[in-house]
Write an enzyme that holds these catalytic residues in place. Structure first.
Site, PDB file in Angstrom:
ATOM      1  N   GLY A  15       0.843  -1.210   0.000  1.00 60.24           N
ATOM      2  CA  GLY A  15       0.000   0.000   0.000  1.00 60.24           C
ATOM      3  C   GLY A  15       0.869   1.247   0.000  1.00 60.24           C
ATOM      4  O   GLY A  15       1.801   1.343   0.796  1.00 60.24           O
ATOM      5  N   ARG A  76       1.127  -5.087  -5.000  1.00 55.96           N
ATOM      6  CA  ARG A  76       1.287  -6.256  -4.114  1.00 55.96           C
ATOM      7  C   ARG A  76       1.549  -7.411  -5.069  1.00 55.96           C
ATOM      8  O   ARG A  76       0.706  -7.731  -5.906  1.00 55.96           O
ATOM      9  CB  ARG A  76       0.020  -6.494  -3.306  1.00 55.96           C
ATOM     10  CG  ARG A  76      -0.337  -5.301  -2.407  1.00 55.96           C
ATOM     11  CD  ARG A  76      -1.476  -5.641  -1.487  1.00 55.96           C
ATOM     12  NE  ARG A  76      -2.083  -4.459  -0.892  1.00 55.96           N
ATOM     13  CZ  ARG A  76      -1.613  -3.819   0.170  1.00 55.96           C
ATOM     14  NH1 ARG A  76      -0.524  -4.228   0.767  1.00 55.96           N
ATOM     15  NH2 ARG A  76      -2.240  -2.760   0.654  1.00 55.96           N
ATOM     16  N   ASP A 107       5.056  -4.392   6.274  1.00 59.94           N
ATOM     17  CA  ASP A 107       5.245  -5.767   6.712  1.00 59.94           C
ATOM     18  C   ASP A 107       5.486  -6.772   5.553  1.00 59.94           C
ATOM     19  O   ASP A 107       6.461  -7.522   5.545  1.00 59.94           O
ATOM     20  CB  ASP A 107       3.952  -6.099   7.455  1.00 59.94           C
ATOM     21  CG  ASP A 107       4.033  -7.358   8.220  1.00 59.94           C
ATOM     22  OD1 ASP A 107       4.508  -7.307   9.353  1.00 59.94           O
ATOM     23  OD2 ASP A 107       3.637  -8.398   7.665  1.00 59.94           O
ATOM     24  N   THR A 130       4.367   3.013   5.405  1.00 55.99           N
ATOM     25  CA  THR A 130       2.984   2.536   5.551  1.00 55.99           C
ATOM     26  C   THR A 130       2.221   3.500   6.446  1.00 55.99           C
ATOM     27  O   THR A 130       2.786   4.036   7.401  1.00 55.99           O
ATOM     28  CB  THR A 130       2.923   1.113   6.148  1.00 55.99           C
ATOM     29  OG1 THR A 130       1.574   0.852   6.567  1.00 55.99           O
ATOM     30  CG2 THR A 130       3.820   0.915   7.357  1.00 55.99           C
ATOM     31  N   ASP A 132      -0.009   2.532   8.390  1.00 54.33           N
ATOM     32  CA  ASP A 132      -0.490   1.756   9.543  1.00 54.33           C
ATOM     33  C   ASP A 132       0.338   1.939  10.827  1.00 54.33           C
ATOM     34  O   ASP A 132      -0.143   1.651  11.921  1.00 54.33           O
ATOM     35  CB  ASP A 132      -0.541   0.262   9.201  1.00 54.33           C
ATOM     36  CG  ASP A 132      -1.436  -0.039   8.015  1.00 54.33           C
ATOM     37  OD1 ASP A 132      -2.352   0.758   7.752  1.00 54.33           O
ATOM     38  OD2 ASP A 132      -1.217  -1.065   7.343  1.00 54.33           O
ATOM     39  N   ASP A 134       2.601   0.088  11.957  1.00 54.48           N
ATOM     40  CA  ASP A 134       2.557  -1.192  12.677  1.00 54.48           C
ATOM     41  C   ASP A 134       3.888  -1.936  12.676  1.00 54.48           C
ATOM     42  O   ASP A 134       3.918  -3.133  12.954  1.00 54.48           O
ATOM     43  CB  ASP A 134       1.461  -2.090  12.053  1.00 54.48           C
ATOM     44  CG  ASP A 134       1.687  -2.332  10.572  1.00 54.48           C
ATOM     45  OD1 ASP A 134       2.545  -1.660   9.971  1.00 54.48           O
ATOM     46  OD2 ASP A 134       0.991  -3.192  10.004  1.00 54.48           O
ATOM     47  N   ARG A 176      -4.945  -2.053   8.847  1.00 54.60           N
ATOM     48  CA  ARG A 176      -4.673  -3.500   8.755  1.00 54.60           C
ATOM     49  C   ARG A 176      -4.974  -4.150  10.104  1.00 54.60           C
ATOM     50  O   ARG A 176      -6.118  -4.126  10.510  1.00 54.60           O
ATOM     51  CB  ARG A 176      -3.243  -3.752   8.275  1.00 54.60           C
ATOM     52  CG  ARG A 176      -3.087  -4.998   7.452  1.00 54.60           C
ATOM     53  CD  ARG A 176      -1.730  -5.026   6.756  1.00 54.60           C
ATOM     54  NE  ARG A 176      -0.641  -4.880   7.665  1.00 54.60           N
ATOM     55  CZ  ARG A 176       0.109  -5.891   8.076  1.00 54.60           C
ATOM     56  NH1 ARG A 176      -0.091  -7.094   7.617  1.00 54.60           N
ATOM     57  NH2 ARG A 176       1.108  -5.688   8.921  1.00 54.60           N
TER      58      ARG A 176
HETATM   59  O1  F6P Z   1      -1.323  -1.240   4.712  1.00 58.91           O
HETATM   60  C1  F6P Z   1      -1.948  -0.091   4.223  1.00 58.91           C
HETATM   61  C2  F6P Z   1      -3.410  -0.333   4.007  1.00 58.91           C
HETATM   62  O2  F6P Z   1      -3.988   0.896   3.580  1.00 58.91           O
HETATM   63  C3  F6P Z   1      -4.180  -0.899   5.202  1.00 58.91           C
HETATM   64  O3  F6P Z   1      -4.469   0.076   6.161  1.00 58.91           O
HETATM   65  C4  F6P Z   1      -5.385  -1.486   4.528  1.00 58.91           C
HETATM   66  O4  F6P Z   1      -5.920  -2.543   5.292  1.00 58.91           O
HETATM   67  C5  F6P Z   1      -4.836  -1.998   3.222  1.00 58.91           C
HETATM   68  O5  F6P Z   1      -3.625  -1.289   2.990  1.00 58.91           O
HETATM   69  C6  F6P Z   1      -5.748  -1.817   2.038  1.00 58.91           C
HETATM   70  O6  F6P Z   1      -5.148  -2.421   0.941  1.00 58.91           O
HETATM   71  P1  F6P Z   1      -5.577  -2.219  -0.587  1.00 58.91           P
HETATM   72  O7  F6P Z   1      -5.042  -0.898  -1.039  1.00 58.91           O
HETATM   73  O8  F6P Z   1      -4.929  -3.353  -1.284  1.00 58.91           O
HETATM   74  O9  F6P Z   1      -7.064  -2.233  -0.626  1.00 58.91           O
END
Ligand code: F6P
Length: 327
Positions: A15, A76, A107, A130, A132, A134, A176
């Site tokens: 992300g 990803r 992560d 990120t 998050d 985290d 997340r």
């Molecule tokens: O890790 C960043 C994040 O925005 C999280 O907070 C969220 O759960 C996830 O990515 C959403 O992912 P995507 O952009 O693949 O929908």
């Protein structure tokens, strides 16, 4: 045998987060300053597998410090999870003359980097990118502060309409598995309650949030719900709320990917700039398989294994503060 880095590959993966561009700029300029060539790898590990790699000059990273997103794009990459994908990535790295990597992400990015480094003996340094926040071992991640400010601004706006219509707003916040964004936004925006995965019994938290709303003389409330605190997120909490109290006028707002965009705050730009330079220094010092982080305003180096495996705690005083201040 003496080892000297001559060409660094940089990528952003997972992300995206605000100030990733500031990090790319810092890595590029610090490398060039030290006489090292920099190759930009597009779409994260996918670009390594596809050979989507181009040299970055100092000029290429001009005018990007203020821009959200990432000029290198992000993805990803499922293919990087299997050995064939990683072998292709390694071959392309060799072809491009890259002898070390700086990976900017969270992560999942570091998990992939760790495995790749072990299999092919590649020096890799990570930057925590990120929203998050985290990752263990760093007080903040790149993009977290901007995201927090974005969420706060949105809640301030929701507060206006919540008050006018005397409604309960359940606002779903990203993160997340972590509640940092949710809890800190709740404190910053003066929310009535927050529901996060790190605190036991989400149902009890919901009960308390409902009670909190009823006890109060306030005629509206804003409850922040961490996206994965409960299956179904804020919609699921709304259902429980409405069943318990049909008299409440309830609305759900899912902030979604708004939280990942926007021009980075000064704090994020400075963090990304410092960490980007430190990542290049770390490679020059022959460090590998580490994340560069920040602790008490000092640069720290944290092994990937710890950054991704250890749980970062939510501070008890913040949890208490949110409760005390929402009476
Ligand atoms: O890790 C960043 C994040 O925005 C999280 O907070 C969220 O759960 C996830 O990515 C959403 O992912 P995507 O952009 O693949 O929908």
């Amino acid at each position: 045998m003496e080892y000297k880095v001559q060409c660094i590959g940089v990528l952003t993966s997972g992300g995206d987060s605000p100030a990733m561009n500031a990090a790319i700029r810092a890595v590029t300029r610090a490398a060039i300053y030290n006489g090292i060539k920099v190759m930009g790898i597009y779409r994260g590990y996918q670009g390594l597998i596809d050979g989507d790699i181009r040299e970055l000059t100092s000029h290429d990273v001009s005018g990007i410090i203020q821009r959200g997103g990432t000029i290198l794009k992000s993805a990803r990459c499922a293919e990087f999870r299997n050995p064939e994908g990683r072998k292709k990535a390694y071959d392309n790295m060799q072809k491009a003359g890259i002898d070390a990597l700086i990976v900017i992400g969270g992560d999942g990015t570091f998990t992939g980097a760790r495995q790749f480094a072990q299999e092919f003996n590649v020096p890799i340094v990570g930057l925590p990118g990120t929203i998050d926040n985290d990752l263990w071992g760093t007080d903040a991640t790149i993009g977290y502060d901007t995201s927090l400010n974005t969420i706060m601004d949105c809640i301030d706006k929701l507060r206006d309409t919540a008050t006018s219509h005397e409604r309960v707003f359940l606002v779903e916040v990203m993160g997340r598995d972590a509640g940092f964004l949710t809890l800190n936004a709740a404190i910053a925006a003066g929310s009535e309650a927050a529901i996060i995965p790190e605190r036991a019994s989400v149902l009890e938290q919901i009960e308390e949030a409902i009670g909190q709303g009823r006890r109060k003389s306030k005629n509206s409330s804003i409850v922040l719900v961490q996206e994965h605190a409960i299956e179904g997120g804020a919609q699921a909490v709304a259902k429980i709320f409405e069943e318990a109290h049909p008299e409440y006028n309830t609305r759900v707002t899912i902030l979604g990917h708004l939280q990942r965009g926007g021009s980075p705050t000064a704090q994020d730009r400075i963090l990304a700039s410092r960490l980007g330079i430190a990542a290049v220094t770390a490679l020059l010092e022959e460090q590998r398989s580490i994340m560069v982080g920040i602790k008490n305003d000092d640069i720290v180096y944290v092994p990937f294994s710890k950054a991704i495996k250890q749980q970062k705690d939510i501070k008890d005083d913040k949890w208490t503060a949110m409760h005390i201040l929402s009476i």
